[in-house]
Motif scaffolding. Structure first.
Motif, PDB file in Angstrom:
ATOM      1  N   LEU A  81       0.833  -1.210   0.000  1.00  0.00           N
ATOM      2  CA  LEU A  81       0.000   0.000   0.000  1.00  0.00           C
ATOM      3  C   LEU A  81       0.864   1.255   0.000  1.00  0.00           C
ATOM      4  CD1 LEU A  81      -2.673  -1.138   2.631  1.00  0.00           C
ATOM      5  CD2 LEU A  81      -2.931  -1.093   0.148  1.00  0.00           C
ATOM      6  N   ASP A  82       2.140   1.119  -0.367  1.00  0.00           N
ATOM      7  CA  ASP A  82       3.050   2.258  -0.290  1.00  0.00           C
ATOM      8  C   ASP A  82       2.808   3.309  -1.367  1.00  0.00           C
ATOM      9  OD1 ASP A  82       3.983   1.001  -2.541  1.00  0.00           O
ATOM     10  OD2 ASP A  82       6.007   0.616  -1.784  1.00  0.00           O
ATOM     11  N   PHE A  83       1.899   3.046  -2.300  1.00  0.00           N
ATOM     12  CA  PHE A  83       1.584   4.027  -3.341  1.00  0.00           C
ATOM     13  C   PHE A  83       0.564   5.061  -2.875  1.00  0.00           C
ATOM     14  CE2 PHE A  83      -1.378   0.561  -3.668  1.00  0.00           C
ATOM     15  CZ  PHE A  83      -2.598   1.163  -3.923  1.00  0.00           C
ATOM     16  N   LEU A  84      -0.085   4.811  -1.735  1.00  0.00           N
ATOM     17  CA  LEU A  84      -1.064   5.772  -1.219  1.00  0.00           C
ATOM     18  C   LEU A  84      -0.345   7.011  -0.680  1.00  0.00           C
ATOM     19  CD1 LEU A  84      -3.539   3.348   0.604  1.00  0.00           C
ATOM     20  CD2 LEU A  84      -3.846   4.495  -1.600  1.00  0.00           C
ATOM     21  N   PRO A  85      -0.986   8.174  -0.717  1.00  0.00           N
ATOM     22  CA  PRO A  85      -0.306   9.426  -0.350  1.00  0.00           C
ATOM     23  C   PRO A  85      -0.001   9.565   1.140  1.00  0.00           C
ATOM     24  CG  PRO A  85      -2.622   9.845  -0.830  1.00  0.00           C
ATOM     25  CD  PRO A  85      -2.360   8.416  -1.211  1.00  0.00           C
ATOM     26  N   ILE A  86      -0.509   8.649   1.980  1.00  0.00           N
ATOM     27  CA  ILE A  86      -0.279   8.699   3.422  1.00  0.00           C
ATOM     28  C   ILE A  86       0.304   7.361   3.865  1.00  0.00           C
ATOM     29  CG2 ILE A  86      -1.388   8.878   5.695  1.00  0.00           C
ATOM     30  CD1 ILE A  86      -3.414  10.727   4.486  1.00  0.00           C
ATOM     31  N   GLU A  87       1.294   7.399   4.736  1.00  0.00           N
ATOM     32  CA  GLU A  87       1.901   6.174   5.232  1.00  0.00           C
ATOM     33  C   GLU A  87       1.040   5.543   6.336  1.00  0.00           C
ATOM     34  OE1 GLU A  87       5.790   7.150   6.592  1.00  0.00           O
ATOM     35  OE2 GLU A  87       6.654   7.233   4.574  1.00  0.00           O
ATOM     36  N   CYS A 103      -9.288   2.256   2.563  1.00  0.00           N
ATOM     37  CA  CYS A 103      -8.242   2.572   3.530  1.00  0.00           C
ATOM     38  C   CYS A 103      -8.484   3.956   4.115  1.00  0.00           C
ATOM     39  CB  CYS A 103      -6.858   2.523   2.874  1.00  0.00           C
ATOM     40  SG  CYS A 103      -6.425   0.894   2.202  1.00  0.00           S
ATOM     41  N   ALA A 104      -8.037   4.146   5.343  1.00  0.00           N
ATOM     42  CA  ALA A 104      -8.209   5.435   6.025  1.00  0.00           C
ATOM     43  C   ALA A 104      -6.893   5.870   6.627  1.00  0.00           C
ATOM     44  CB  ALA A 104      -9.273   5.326   7.117  1.00  0.00           C
ATOM     45  N   GLY A 105      -6.720   7.179   6.737  1.00  0.00           N
ATOM     46  CA  GLY A 105      -5.528   7.746   7.346  1.00  0.00           C
ATOM     47  C   GLY A 105      -5.602   7.655   8.861  1.00  0.00           C
ATOM     48  N   PRO A 106      -4.621   8.214   9.570  1.00  0.00           N
ATOM     49  CA  PRO A 106      -4.580   8.158  11.041  1.00  0.00           C
ATOM     50  C   PRO A 106      -5.834   8.728  11.678  1.00  0.00           C
ATOM     51  CG  PRO A 106      -2.511   8.993  10.154  1.00  0.00           C
ATOM     52  CD  PRO A 106      -3.465   8.944   9.005  1.00  0.00           C
ATOM     53  N   GLU A 107      -6.279   8.115  12.766  1.00  0.00           N
ATOM     54  CA  GLU A 107      -7.504   8.550  13.434  1.00  0.00           C
ATOM     55  C   GLU A 107      -7.312   9.804  14.264  1.00  0.00           C
ATOM     56  OE1 GLU A 107      -8.720   5.235  15.725  1.00  0.00           O
ATOM     57  OE2 GLU A 107      -8.923   3.880  14.017  1.00  0.00           O
ATOM     58  N   TYR A 108      -6.057  10.139  14.558  1.00  0.00           N
ATOM     59  CA  TYR A 108      -5.828  11.271  15.448  1.00  0.00           C
ATOM     60  C   TYR A 108      -5.806  12.619  14.720  1.00  0.00           C
ATOM     61  CZ  TYR A 108      -1.126  10.137  13.775  1.00  0.00           C
ATOM     62  OH  TYR A 108      -0.055   9.835  12.986  1.00  0.00           O
ATOM     63  N   VAL A 109      -5.932  12.641  13.381  1.00  0.00           N
ATOM     64  CA  VAL A 109      -5.963  13.906  12.654  1.00  0.00           C
ATOM     65  C   VAL A 109      -7.380  14.466  12.698  1.00  0.00           C
ATOM     66  CG1 VAL A 109      -4.055  13.243  11.150  1.00  0.00           C
ATOM     67  CG2 VAL A 109      -6.402  12.766  10.457  1.00  0.00           C
ATOM     68  N   ILE A 110      -7.484  15.781  12.471  1.00  0.00           N
ATOM     69  CA  ILE A 110      -8.791  16.448  12.551  1.00  0.00           C
ATOM     70  C   ILE A 110      -9.721  15.973  11.441  1.00  0.00           C
ATOM     71  CG2 ILE A 110      -9.946  18.686  12.409  1.00  0.00           C
ATOM     72  CD1 ILE A 110      -7.498  19.923  13.720  1.00  0.00           C
ATOM     73  N   LYS A 111      -9.164  15.777  10.245  1.00  0.00           N
ATOM     74  CA  LYS A 111      -9.960  15.332   9.099  1.00  0.00           C
ATOM     75  C   LYS A 111      -9.334  14.059   8.537  1.00  0.00           C
ATOM     76  CE  LYS A 111     -11.496  16.807   4.500  1.00  0.00           C
ATOM     77  NZ  LYS A 111     -11.451  17.879   3.471  1.00  0.00           N
TER      78      LYS A 111
END
Length: 365
Positions: A81-87, A103-111
């Motif tokens: 999944l390293d092609f996604l814009p977020i690690e 897929c979802a980014g980190p839960e601790y971000v505001i958005k």
């Protein structure tokens, strides 16, 4: 003028050139086709002729909410999944017969950013953030489970259901995303009994247009219909409630429940006679799983429950319950960061996928 009928071998030869998503439909022509198309020789032939893969993402969680996914492939190749814009995205859901992931980014971000992607072609599509993807001091949402169903591949059409809860008050929120409108829609809040909950990050089993989850009490199956966007609770057989280890399966196109004991055996299987049936039927099944690894768990049942994919903490393998033997080598993750090794929290996402591009909005080489 009459034409000679095609025998079953000739039909299977033709079907072996079709993608995995079509194979899942053809299996239900009759019981013989389902049995033969679920056998390893046909699966391997189909993967070879369609340039497809069969593999598993093992997703690990480290506290507080950091995720890492490692791919184990039952063959040649490499997928990530390293092609996604977020690690270190979190895999929220997967359509296993199409190899399409949410897929979802980190839960601790505001958005929280959300992506639908196809790892084999390294394509992805950025989704609008749902209502529960925004976090503020007043409103903080915790994702519980998600599910994804692909309804068409040419062009790509899919629907997503996302169930979350509000951290300060136990309001269970249900949202649906439709790729046709490319918008999220909030449905009525879920109202479950006080002792009934959905298990965090559990992976659903698809049965036609239904996604199915076992509840935490093991007393009910939570069923969500993507077509009608409605949900229901379906009680499991009363004699199953004394067992701790249940696993939902797709049993010959029907929803099934497998009861098993760690390091021991599959106790039995119960199935619904049809998608909308209310009664369970027990199949006379009692098969051994002889495996000493204390962490081992059934991940996916193949071939009418004769072959099971077993998962350890950092490996997967295929196991034949008729012969009590491993059918394949153990496919093992070679490197795993130390902070993920000690958590013991792993989720399995097995899937089939081809290398046909879907022409998503965004693509990364």
């Amino acid at each position: 003028m009459s034409y000679p009928a095609l025998n079953q071998d000739m039909v299977l030869e033709i079907f072996s050139y079709c993608p995995a998503s079509s194979i899942e439909k053809f299996k239900f022509l009759n019981k013989d086709y389902y049995k033969r198309m679920s056998e390893s020789w046909f699966i391997n032939l189909n993967l070879f002729r369609t340039n497809s893969i069969f593999g598993v993402f093992l997703q690990y969680k480290s506290y507080p909410s950091t995720f890492i996914s490692s791919f184990v492939l039952t063959g040649d190749g490499e997928v990530s999944l390293d092609f996604l814009p977020i690690e270190r995205v979190k895999i929220e859901a997967c359509d296993s017969t199409h190899g399409i992931f949410l897929c979802a980014g980190p839960e601790y971000v505001i958005k929280t950013p959300y992506f639908v992607c196809k790892p084999t072609t390294r394509e992805y599509q950025t989704l609008p953030t749902p209502e529960t993807g925004f976090s503020t001091l007043e409103y903080d949402f915790i994702p519980i489970v998600s599910g994804l169903i692909v309804t068409s591949t040419n062009p790509l059409r899919y629907k997503i259901v996302k169930i979350s809860k509000q951290s300060k008050i136990f309001t269970v929120i249900c949202e649906v995303f439709d790729s046709d409108s490319f918008t999220w829609k909030r449905l009525d809040d879920l109202k479950l009994a006080n002792d009934e909950h959905l298990v965090f990050s559990s992976v659903p089993v698809r049965n036609n247009q239904f996604l199915n989850w076992l509840t935490s009490s093991n007393k009910n199956v939570f069923r969500f219909c993507m077509k009608t966007e409605t949900w229901s609770l379906h009680p499991v057989p009363s004699d199953l409630r004394k067992y701790c280890h249940h696993l939902l399966t797709n049993q010959g196109g029907k929803l099934g429940i497998v009861v098993w004991k760690p390091k021991d055996y599959v106790k039995g299987t119960w199935v619904l006679d049809s998608t909308f049936d209310k009664s369970w039927v027990r199949m006379k099944v009692e098969k051994s799983i002889v495996e000493e690894d204390k962490f081992v768990t059934p991940v996916w049942f193949l071939r009418d429950n004769d072959v099971v994919m077993l998962g350890g903490f950092d490996w997967v393998s295929l196991y034949d319950m008729k012969t009590n033997s491993i059918k394949s080598e153990c496919f093992k993750i070679t490197s795993l960061r130390i902070d993920f090794v000690h958590t013991g929290i792993v989720t399995y996402f097995p899937f089939y996928s081809d290398y046909e591009r879907l022409n998503l909005d965004e693509y990364h080489v």
